[in-house]
Scaffold this active site. Structure first.
Site, PDB file in Angstrom:
ATOM      1  N   SER A  13       0.844  -1.194   0.000  1.00 39.31           N
ATOM      2  CA  SER A  13       0.000   0.000   0.000  1.00 39.31           C
ATOM      3  C   SER A  13       0.884   1.251   0.000  1.00 39.31           C
ATOM      4  CB  SER A  13      -0.898  -0.030   1.250  1.00 39.31           C
ATOM      5  OG  SER A  13      -1.113   1.257   1.766  1.00 39.31           O
TER       6      SER A  13
HETATM    7  N1  GSH Z   1      -6.323   9.511   1.998  1.00 37.68           N
HETATM    8  C1  GSH Z   1      -5.655   8.328   2.447  1.00 37.68           C
HETATM    9  C2  GSH Z   1      -5.843   7.264   1.382  1.00 37.68           C
HETATM   10  C3  GSH Z   1      -5.402   5.887   1.835  1.00 37.68           C
HETATM   11  C4  GSH Z   1      -5.770   4.820   0.808  1.00 37.68           C
HETATM   12  O1  GSH Z   1      -6.447   5.099  -0.189  1.00 37.68           O
HETATM   13  N2  GSH Z   1      -5.343   3.587   1.043  1.00 37.68           N
HETATM   14  C5  GSH Z   1      -5.701   2.486   0.172  1.00 37.68           C
HETATM   15  C6  GSH Z   1      -4.606   1.441   0.166  1.00 37.68           C
HETATM   16  S1  GSH Z   1      -3.103   2.099  -0.543  1.00 37.68           S
HETATM   17  C7  GSH Z   1      -6.950   1.834   0.732  1.00 37.68           C
HETATM   18  O2  GSH Z   1      -6.863   1.118   1.703  1.00 37.68           O
HETATM   19  N3  GSH Z   1      -8.110   2.116   0.154  1.00 37.68           N
HETATM   20  C8  GSH Z   1      -9.346   1.578   0.626  1.00 37.68           C
HETATM   21  C9  GSH Z   1     -10.467   2.565   0.443  1.00 37.68           C
HETATM   22  O3  GSH Z   1     -10.214   3.713   0.025  1.00 37.68           O
HETATM   23  O4  GSH Z   1     -11.603   2.202   0.736  1.00 37.68           O
HETATM   24  C10 GSH Z   1      -4.165   8.635   2.698  1.00 37.68           C
HETATM   25  O5  GSH Z   1      -3.702   9.729   2.340  1.00 37.68           O
HETATM   26  O6  GSH Z   1      -3.475   7.808   3.285  1.00 37.68           O
END
Ligand code: GSH
Length: 216
Positions: A13
């Protein structure tokens, strides 16, 4: 109230990579203790029945591709969007490197696991070096001069390590986790999770909540 933090991450991730860099940059000057916990994003997505993963929606995919570079630049973290990113994210399992990180924590302790995570993160997210198959990770462990790397890899295949990775993932799922990175803020007097938080971009708020300062 005294509080502590558990930070759950998966090397596959990119936002975990950003969050890992951010929290490890700050935690050494904090009074609040931070535990770093490898978990399995694939099992989280499945277990939480998260059908809204960004990469299944074209608009979100387009947004994420830009947001990744935008976030990396803001955080000052070396990063390149991997070639064929969408396909890679949809078809790659991180179970092998995540087990290696659990094994590293078990055998060598938290600080060594932190260093190894940083190495793997940089190799993959900054230089595009693959770290996901047994051969790839074993090569990287040797190249990174991890002591007794063959023994570490063997430990990563043990039922003890597999159980810890499952347990870490379950701990997060039990608190409503649906993505990565994921953070628990724990009340030390009861051991209860008082706040569960999604995302690397929430680290300043997490720090504020536990009475610490967050620096990029
Ligand atoms: N806005 C968050 C985004 C985090 C994100 O999108 N993580 C992904 C994995 S890399 C996820 O788990 N997405 C699941 C979802 O958005 O429901 C950040 O800046 O960390």
């Amino acid at each position: 109230m005294s509080k502590s933090i558990k930070f759950y991450f998966d090397i596959l991730s990119p936002y975990s990579y950003f969050g890992f860099e951010g929290i490890t940059k700050n935690k050494n000057v904090w009074k609040t203790s931070v535990e770093l916990k490898p978990f399995l994003l694939g099992a989280i997505i499945k277990g939480s029945e998260n059908k809204g993963m960004p990469l299944t929606n074209p608009l979100k995919t387009k947004y994420v591709m830009k947001d990744l570079t935008f976030s990396a630049q803001y955080l000052g973290v070396p990063f390149r969007v991997p070639k064929d990113y969408v396909n890679l994210m949809m078809t790659t399992s991180s179970v092998i490197p995540q087990r290696v990180l659990v094994a590293s924590k078990l055998r060598d302790g938290e600080a060594k696991m932190e260093n190894l995570t940083k190495k793997l993160g940089h190799l993959f997210w900054a230089y595009g070096k693959p770290i996901f198959t047994s051969d790839q990770i074993q090569e990287v462990l040797r190249y990174s001069q991890v002591p007794n790397s063959d023994e570490l890899f063997k430990l990563s295949e043990s039922s003890e390590v597999k159980e810890i990775l499952k347990e870490n993932t379950k701990e997060a799922l039990d608190q409503g986790c649906f993505g990565a990175p994921w953070t628990h803020i724990v009340d030390n007097s009861t051991g209860n999770v008082i706040q569960a938080v999604f995302g690397s971009d929430r680290l300043p708020q997490i720090a504020h909540f536990v009475g610490e300062e967050f620096k990029n």
